[in-house]
Design an enzyme around this catalytic site. Structure first.
Site, mmCIF file in Angstrom:
data_model
loop_
_atom_site.group_PDB
_atom_site.id
_atom_site.type_symbol
_atom_site.label_atom_id
_atom_site.label_comp_id
_atom_site.label_asym_id
_atom_site.label_seq_id
_atom_site.Cartn_x
_atom_site.Cartn_y
_atom_site.Cartn_z
ATOM 1 N N ILE A 130 -70.214 99.752 7.207
ATOM 2 C CA ILE A 130 -68.859 100.110 7.640
ATOM 3 C C ILE A 130 -68.593 101.585 7.386
ATOM 4 O O ILE A 130 -67.988 102.287 8.203
ATOM 5 C CB ILE A 130 -67.838 99.205 6.933
ATOM 6 C CG1 ILE A 130 -67.998 97.763 7.419
ATOM 7 C CG2 ILE A 130 -66.405 99.691 7.164
ATOM 8 C CD1 ILE A 130 -67.242 96.740 6.611
ATOM 9 N N TYR A 131 -69.079 102.062 6.250
ATOM 10 C CA TYR A 131 -68.947 103.487 5.909
ATOM 11 C C TYR A 131 -69.672 104.354 6.939
ATOM 12 O O TYR A 131 -69.108 105.340 7.449
ATOM 13 C CB TYR A 131 -69.511 103.711 4.516
ATOM 14 C CG TYR A 131 -69.801 105.141 4.136
ATOM 15 C CD1 TYR A 131 -68.774 106.008 3.770
ATOM 16 C CD2 TYR A 131 -71.108 105.626 4.112
ATOM 17 C CE1 TYR A 131 -69.034 107.317 3.406
ATOM 18 C CE2 TYR A 131 -71.380 106.930 3.736
ATOM 19 C CZ TYR A 131 -70.343 107.764 3.393
ATOM 20 O OH TYR A 131 -70.615 109.066 3.041
#
Length: 216
Positions: A130-131
């Site tokens: 997600i980062y």
């Protein structure tokens, strides 16, 4: 030179502030926590208290007014939760670029992450994925803008003392790099026209930073 750094209390940002402060340089660090103002001052900079997750473009543009360089070095940080990977690593980066355009600040440096370009191929919902997807979206947004941008993707960050020697290139492969050396490269990139419009990767290496910048 006036430099405004988003994420001004971050480890790289504080190092960059120390490197740039003085010698006709004015450094402003954007922070959301007023308790961090003293650390910015100790590094030689000025703090501007502003929450990039809550502020509007005009408020950020007021801080950027008159700046020569905008540096986005903010991040939600470990343990912050998946939602803030989007609101900070992507959303705040987009807001900061919007504000730079509104304030007329053309030179724009954005600290991203090694592996961001592989984000679209990842299908899991792990926090690091997600980062990376947030960093990749921020990169794509910046590339679409009429700014003199440079994206810097450091490798795995360490707190080892800087060596002043790096490997800086369009592609470097995976590796580690000290935060000291990342800050040193960012300081040099502020005034390296050859880096405009480029996405650069950075790991530890054998080339002195000034030579690495001159070879771009």
């Amino acid at each position: 030179m006036r430099v405004v750094i988003a994420g001004g209390h971050g480890q790289i940002a504080l190092r960059l502030t120390k490197l740039l402060s003085g010698d006709d340089h004015e450094v402003v660090g954007l922070v959301r926590n007023p308790d961090h103002e003293a650390d910015i001052a100790a590094a030689g900079g000025q703090a501007a208290v502003l929450d990039l997750e809550q502020a509007d473009t005009s408020a950020v543009a007021k801080v950027l007014a008159g700046a020569d360089v905008a540096v986005f070095s903010a991040g939600a940080g470990p343990g912050s939760g998946n939602a803030r990977k989007d609101t900070v690593d992507r959303g705040a980066a987009v807001l900061f670029a919007d504000a730079a355009e509104q304030a007329g600040v053309r030179r724009h440096l954005q600290v991203s992450s090694m592996g961001a370009d592989r984000a679209d191929s990842l299908t899991d919902d792990e926090t690091f994925t997600i980062y990376l997807k947030a960093k990749w979206a921020a990169e794509q947004d910046l590339r679409s803008r009429d700014l003199d941008w440079t994206i810097l993707r450091p490798g795995s960050l360490t707190n080892d003392p800087g060596t002043g020697k790096v490997y800086l290139a369009d592609k470097t492969g995976n590796g580690r790099v000290s935060r000291d050396d990342v800050a040193l490269v960012l300081a040099g990139l502020c005034d390296t026209p050859a880096s405009i419009g480029r996405t650069l990767e950075l790991i530890a290496g054998d080339t002195p930073v000034n030579e690495a910048l001159e070879s771009l």
